[in-house]
Design a protein around this motif. Structure first.
Motif, PDB file in Angstrom:
ATOM      1  N   ARG A  31       0.831  -1.202   0.000  1.00 23.24           N
ATOM      2  CA  ARG A  31       0.000   0.000   0.000  1.00 23.24           C
ATOM      3  C   ARG A  31       0.868   1.255   0.000  1.00 23.24           C
ATOM      4  O   ARG A  31       0.574   2.224  -0.696  1.00 23.24           O
ATOM      5  N   LEU A  32       1.949   1.236   0.776  1.00 18.65           N
ATOM      6  CA  LEU A  32       2.845   2.386   0.838  1.00 18.65           C
ATOM      7  C   LEU A  32       3.455   2.679  -0.531  1.00 18.65           C
ATOM      8  O   LEU A  32       3.481   3.831  -0.977  1.00 18.65           O
ATOM      9  N   ARG A  34       2.281   1.862  -3.484  1.00 15.86           N
ATOM     10  CA  ARG A  34       1.222   2.369  -4.370  1.00 15.86           C
ATOM     11  C   ARG A  34       0.898   3.824  -4.043  1.00 15.86           C
ATOM     12  O   ARG A  34       0.728   4.639  -4.944  1.00 15.86           O
ATOM     13  N   THR A  35       0.852   4.150  -2.757  1.00 13.29           N
ATOM     14  CA  THR A  35       0.555   5.520  -2.334  1.00 13.29           C
ATOM     15  C   THR A  35       1.623   6.488  -2.835  1.00 13.29           C
ATOM     16  O   THR A  35       1.300   7.547  -3.373  1.00 13.29           O
ATOM     17  N   GLU A  38       1.246   7.114  -6.456  1.00 12.43           N
ATOM     18  CA  GLU A  38       0.097   7.986  -6.714  1.00 12.43           C
ATOM     19  C   GLU A  38       0.427   9.435  -6.379  1.00 12.43           C
ATOM     20  O   GLU A  38       0.050  10.348  -7.112  1.00 12.43           O
ATOM     21  N   LEU A  39       1.135   9.656  -5.276  1.00 15.18           N
ATOM     22  CA  LEU A  39       1.459  11.023  -4.865  1.00 15.18           C
ATOM     23  C   LEU A  39       2.370  11.721  -5.869  1.00 15.18           C
ATOM     24  O   LEU A  39       2.335  12.947  -5.988  1.00 15.18           O
ATOM     25  N   ASP A  51       0.410  13.670   3.007  1.00 16.85           N
ATOM     26  CA  ASP A  51       1.115  13.307   1.775  1.00 16.85           C
ATOM     27  C   ASP A  51       2.585  13.714   1.879  1.00 16.85           C
ATOM     28  O   ASP A  51       3.484  12.944   1.524  1.00 16.85           O
ATOM     29  N   THR A  54       4.527  11.435   4.161  1.00 18.14           N
ATOM     30  CA  THR A  54       4.840  10.175   3.489  1.00 18.14           C
ATOM     31  C   THR A  54       6.012  10.350   2.532  1.00 18.14           C
ATOM     32  O   THR A  54       6.964   9.557   2.548  1.00 18.14           O
ATOM     33  N   TYR A  82      -0.515  12.911  10.325  1.00 19.28           N
ATOM     34  CA  TYR A  82      -1.233  11.649  10.144  1.00 19.28           C
ATOM     35  C   TYR A  82      -1.202  10.763  11.373  1.00 19.28           C
ATOM     36  O   TYR A  82      -2.213  10.242  11.790  1.00 19.28           O
TER      37      TYR A  82
END
Length: 144
Positions: A31-32, A34-35, A38-39, A51, A54, A82
């Motif tokens: 997930r990290l 992929r995140t 995406e960012l 964001d 991360t 977060y």
């Protein structure tokens, strides 16, 4: 905020500003991962505090991401991005010293913010945080 040329590109993405453009993550990526992928496709001006935390923690495109994080931290040093109060600050001060070499003015401004933090608030941060902040504020591994 001094010379922060990177903030002039708020309508652009990290894939545009920090080539090469990343390929899509593997099908079994975490997930990290992929995140983060995406960012890199989000315009800088649309990145939120979580964001930025991360991206900084994952050391992605730091010349573009650190100025945005510092801009938020000047306004609210112990911002809860977060996980907990001060998480963006701690991720930022733990960026590699080489990243700060490109941003000496920002490093100096962040050190000034850290030195003004109330001792009680620093003491309330997670274990080891006070030492990490003191190390960064001393400037022993950052320019300026």
């Amino acid at each position: 905020m001094g010379r922060v040329d990177h903030l002039l590109h708020l309508d652009r993405t990290l894939d545009e500003l920090d080539p090469p453009q990343w390929t899509p993550p593997a099908a079994d990526a975490t997930r990290l991962v992929r995140t983060v992928h995406e960012l890199r496709r989000v315009p800088l001006g649309a990145l939120g505090a979580a964001d930025l935390r991360t991206l900084v923690a994952q050391r992605v495109a730091l010349p573009y991401v650190l100025p945005l994080a510092v801009r938020l931290l000047i306004e609210e040093p112990l911002l809860d991005a977060y996980f907990y109060e001060g998480d963006l600050l701690l991720a930022t001060v733990n960026a590699p010293p080489a990243a700060w070499t490109l941003l000496p003015e920002l490093a100096a401004r962040l050190r000034a913010v850290i030195t003004r933090l109330p001792e009680a608030e620093v003491a309330a941060l997670p274990r080891g945080a006070a030492e990490e902040l003191a190390r960064f504020a001393a400037g022993t591994d950052t320019p300026g």
